[in-house]
Write an enzyme that holds these catalytic residues in place. Structure first.
Site, mmCIF file in Angstrom:
data_model
loop_
_atom_site.group_PDB
_atom_site.id
_atom_site.type_symbol
_atom_site.label_atom_id
_atom_site.label_comp_id
_atom_site.label_asym_id
_atom_site.label_seq_id
_atom_site.Cartn_x
_atom_site.Cartn_y
_atom_site.Cartn_z
ATOM 1 N N THR A 46 5.746 -7.929 -0.048
ATOM 2 C CA THR A 46 5.286 -8.655 -1.235
ATOM 3 C C THR A 46 6.457 -9.264 -1.990
ATOM 4 O O THR A 46 6.315 -10.304 -2.631
ATOM 5 C CB THR A 46 4.478 -7.727 -2.150
ATOM 6 O OG1 THR A 46 3.376 -7.191 -1.408
ATOM 7 C CG2 THR A 46 3.945 -8.452 -3.373
ATOM 8 N N TYR A 134 5.580 3.402 6.750
ATOM 9 C CA TYR A 134 4.707 2.295 6.328
ATOM 10 C C TYR A 134 4.080 1.676 7.560
ATOM 11 O O TYR A 134 4.783 1.135 8.427
ATOM 12 C CB TYR A 134 5.520 1.268 5.537
ATOM 13 C CG TYR A 134 4.760 0.056 5.055
ATOM 14 C CD1 TYR A 134 3.372 0.028 4.976
ATOM 15 C CD2 TYR A 134 5.447 -1.088 4.656
ATOM 16 C CE1 TYR A 134 2.684 -1.090 4.532
ATOM 17 C CE2 TYR A 134 4.773 -2.215 4.201
ATOM 18 C CZ TYR A 134 3.400 -2.210 4.147
ATOM 19 O OH TYR A 134 2.721 -3.329 3.701
ATOM 20 N N LYS A 162 2.599 5.145 3.684
ATOM 21 C CA LYS A 162 1.763 4.088 3.130
ATOM 22 C C LYS A 162 0.969 3.519 4.293
ATOM 23 O O LYS A 162 1.538 2.934 5.220
ATOM 24 C CB LYS A 162 2.618 3.003 2.483
ATOM 25 C CG LYS A 162 1.823 1.786 2.013
ATOM 26 C CD LYS A 162 2.735 0.664 1.551
ATOM 27 C CE LYS A 162 1.938 -0.589 1.190
ATOM 28 N NZ LYS A 162 2.819 -1.733 0.829
ATOM 29 N N VAL A 204 -0.052 2.045 -3.064
ATOM 30 C CA VAL A 204 1.036 1.078 -3.196
ATOM 31 C C VAL A 204 0.362 -0.286 -3.188
ATOM 32 O O VAL A 204 -0.141 -0.737 -2.162
ATOM 33 C CB VAL A 204 2.060 1.204 -2.069
ATOM 34 C CG1 VAL A 204 3.191 0.187 -2.267
ATOM 35 C CG2 VAL A 204 2.625 2.623 -2.009
#
Length: 301
Positions: A46, A134, A162, A204
């Protein structure tokens, strides 16, 4: 340190010249803390990490650590397509003061499950920072399976995962691995409420860049088991979360931030939000202001 609650995967504000807008960056950090965000990720996908120069990465992470001053954990995106580079990046983040490393499965190279085990063990064994796994196969082309996570969860330097896959079966398989020193975090905004009601310790989030109070409240409600209130708030957020998917992340969220004066541009090959979605962005901003205004900073208490 145990990660939990509402954690924001921060966007990186750029000015009209596509340079880092440090004023907007500090305002974004301040907004997150004021509205109760419980953790921050710097230079994840992001944050357009792939578009940052090394000096820019250092600037963002160092300034975030200094601004936050220990009030919430600061996670640094350090995952690379190569293990040695990931180790080097994690050491760099540790030197800059990060509390933990968010390490995505190696993009593009599509390692086997055995390769993933070796990769994450090497990063964790190096010991520079605690590691958060992740998994986001839609971006990386690589899916880390629950049995691989199970083999990593007992490592003393691996503190959680995550998980961005939305299927409830995947979340249930991971929740069976959750323990005192290993946290399962949702990485999918539209299904985060369901995941936290099922036992995930937090989210998250991308949308919490513009909805920090709402995601703190959603997290508090879901994690306390208040399903009716959590689901009611989640339903109010649904149109905004749907909008976040109209173009590749972080294009929609950066359009909403730009409307609030928090940055303007993306870096190529990403382009600004298409003209066809601009009216929807303005409508979403009105909804965001209504929701955030009703909640306010009291959620941080």
């Amino acid at each position: 340190m145990q990660l939990s609650g509402s954690i924001t995967a921060l966007a990186t504000p750029f000015d009209h010249a596509r340079e880092i807008d440090m004023g907007a960056w500090q305002r974004l950090l301040a907004l997150q803390l004021e509205q109760g965000t419980q953790g921050l990720v710097v230079a994840g996908s992001t944050g357009e990490a792939a578009a940052l120069l090394d000096a820019e990465y250092d600037l963002l992470l160092r300034s975030a650590v200094e601004f936050v001053a220990g009030r919430v954990p600061v996670l640094a995106g350090t995952g690379q397509s190569n293990t040695a580079k990931t180790v080097e990046s994690t050491r760099r983040a540790a030197a800059l003061g990060a509390d933990a490393a968010l390490v995505v499965t190696p993009p593009y190279v599509r390692p086997t499950q055995a390769g993933l085990l070796a990769h994450y063990r090497a990063v964790a064994d190096d010991g520079a920072l605690p590691v958060v796994l992740y998994n986001v196969p839609a971006r990386t082309g690589c899916d880390m399976l629950p049995e691989t996570v199970a083999a990593l969860a007992g490592h003393p330097r691996i503190m959680g995962i995550k998980e961005a896959r939305a299927e409830p079966e995947r979340m249930q398989a991971l929740l069976a691995l959750q323990a005192g020193d290993f946290s399962v975090l949702s990485g999918d905004d539209p299904t985060a409420c369901r995941a936290m009601l099922a036992g995930a310790r937090g989210i998250v989030s991308v949308a919490s860049n513009v909805l920090p109070a709402a995601f703190r409240r959603l997290s508090d409600l879901a994690r306390s088991g208040n399903a009716p209130a959590a689901m009611e708030l989640d339903a109010r957020l649904e149109p905004i979360l749907d909008f976040m998917g109209v173009e590749p992340n972080p294009t929609p969220v950066k359009a909403l931030l730009a409307l609030q004066g928090l940055g303007h541009e993306l870096r190529l090959p990403l382009l600004p939000l298409s003209a066809a979605h601009q009216d929807a962005a303005i409508a979403m901003l009105a909804s965001i202001r209504g929701i955030e205004g009703a909640l306010g900073p009291s959620v941080a208490a």
